[in-house]
Design a protein around this motif. Structure first.
Motif, short mmCIF file in Angstrom:
data_model
loop_
_atom_site.label_atom_id
_atom_site.label_comp_id
_atom_site.label_asym_id
_atom_site.label_seq_id
_atom_site.Cartn_x
_atom_site.Cartn_y
_atom_site.Cartn_z
N THR A 249 0.81 -1.22 0.00
CA THR A 249 0.00 0.00 0.00
C THR A 249 0.84 1.26 0.00
OG1 THR A 249 -0.09 0.03 2.42
CG2 THR A 249 -1.83 -1.17 1.27
N ALA B 162 -3.57 4.94 3.45
CA ALA B 162 -3.10 3.66 4.01
C ALA B 162 -1.71 3.82 4.61
CB ALA B 162 -3.08 2.59 2.93
N ASP C 110 -0.72 -1.57 6.70
CA ASP C 110 -1.91 -2.04 5.99
C ASP C 110 -1.55 -2.95 4.82
OD1 ASP C 110 -3.78 -0.62 7.59
OD2 ASP C 110 -3.25 1.23 6.53
#
Length: 397
Positions: free
Chosen positions: A69, A86, A90
């Motif tokens: 991410t 993000a 994540d």
């Protein structure tokens, strides 16, 4: 009825079946083959089982275990954009662990464990092993030339060629510095060929040596003093690092692990490096290497060339060691068994065991293992030196 249909349709769209590509199926089949070789054929299960399982995890559509991410900060090879809002945590769990591969932390820790398990005694008692270990790096330079002729950039060619050293951590270390975008196929090819040594090397050994040569029984090695074993890792590191500073991270960790083993006052550290640390990092490195083989990104023409070039490099490295072994057989008037030259391809102790097994087939009283360990550990040093040379020539030194 429409509600049920809608629910079932939603479940289908959210399932992995809806996103399944043929490439994923191919890689799942490859993972299955690796598991068969590891579990039923017992071909280096400590390597192939985690690699195969990593391949399975990476090819489960929708699982996103290698999702990045951060837009590349965690080593994403696909060039995906960062996800707005993000955080790094994540990302997929395997992508986070993959940082240890991309940063070369895992390869260096593996080298420490290898050093702690390595006895340089056979090399010290028979220094000619250094020649065999150097000769078994022939495939690296041959594959480099072939890769250049096929159109690869020098940095890419150097990274691919290191596969010929049959040393996974060294291949990862080099590729991460010179050609990070090729790290996945290079790492997978290097570890796969290491594990398949019992299949690849014996036919080459039989082709290039005579029955008489394979039957040669070598004399017992001299006993190496403790002082020699303590001085050796320190001296080798200093000398090589001054000549090739780029080789210092790998060679330094290798020699540190060996010093833990030989100095006699760090038994706990040696035990940790050999067992707990080595096993833990092997699991993480193997799974992460396997997880780089996502079928959609992995199955490309370029990947096929890399895998084939890796096989060429590994084959010629084996040939180089055997040919110099045959020369030494002639020079010493039959005192050196050429089979030990094939062990110079670095994969410790797999290659040495193959030389031992092949020698026993033709002379049941033959015990080549310790003689083969000399070129084997020399090959570890040789592959690290070759990597340092490539980094100085084509990297930032």
């Amino acid at each position: 009825m429409e509600l049920i249909t809608g629910v079932l349709g939603g479940l289908w769209e959210m399932s992995g079946f809806a996103a399944l590509e043929w490439q994923n199926l191919v890689m799942l089949c490859v993972a299955g083959i690796f598991l068969v070789l590891a579990i039923w054929k017992k071909f280096e299960p400590l390597l192939l089982v985690p690699i195969a399982f990593g391949m399975i995890l990476a090819n489960l559509p929708g699982a996103n275990m290698m999702l990045d991410t951060t837009g590349g900060l965690l080593g994403d090879m696909s060039g995906a954009a960062a996800v707005e809002g993000a955080h790094w945590f994540d990302s997929g769990v395997l992508r986070i662990l993959y940082v240890g591969v991309k940063s070369s932390v895992f390869p260096c820790l593996i080298f420490m464990g290898v050093g702690a398990m390595t006895d340089f005694g056979p090399l010290l008692s028979n220094p000619v092993s250094l020649i065999l270990g150097a000769a078994a790096q022939l495939g690296i330079y041959f594959a480099f030339v072939v890769a250049i002729l096929l159109g690869f950039e020098p940095t890419e060619a150097a990274s691919i060629a290191i596969i010929g050293g049959a040393d996974g951590p060294t291949a990862i270390f080099t590729a991460s510095k010179l050609a990070a975008h090729l790290l996945a196929p290079i790492a997978l090819a290097a570890y796969s060929y290491m594990a398949l040594i019992p299949i690849i090397q014996p036919p080459i050994m039989k082709l290039l040596t005579t029955k008489k040569e394979r039957e040669v029984k070598m004399t017992q090695l001299r006993k190496v003093s403790k002082l020699e074993k303590i001085i050796f890792p320190v001296v080798v590191l200093i000398v090589v690092a001054f000549i090739l500073p780029s080789a210092a991270p790998l060679l330094g960790m290798l020699m540190l692990g060996n010093l833990f083993k030989e100095c006699g006052v760090t038994d706990r550290l040696s035990d940790t490096a050999q067992n707990a640390l080595m096993n833990s990092v092997t699991i993480l490195l193997g799974v992460c290497v396997g997880a780089t083989a996502n079928g959609v990104d992995f199955l490309k023409t370029q990947t096929l060339f890399i895998v084939l070039l890796g096989l060429v490099a590994f084959t010629f490295s084996t040939v180089g060691g055997l040919l110099i072994g045959k020369i030494l057989y002639i020079v010493t008037k039959g005192k050196i068994n050429p089979l030990i030259g094939a062990a110079g391809v670095s994969a410790v102790p797999m290659a040495a065991r193959v030389a031992q097994n092949e020698g026993r087939k033709y002379n049941p009283t033959n015990f080549l293992l310790m003689h083969a360990m000399g070129p084997n550990v020399a090959g570890v040093i040789g592959s690290a030196v070759a990597a340092g040379f490539m980094l100085i020539m084509f990297g930032n030194g």
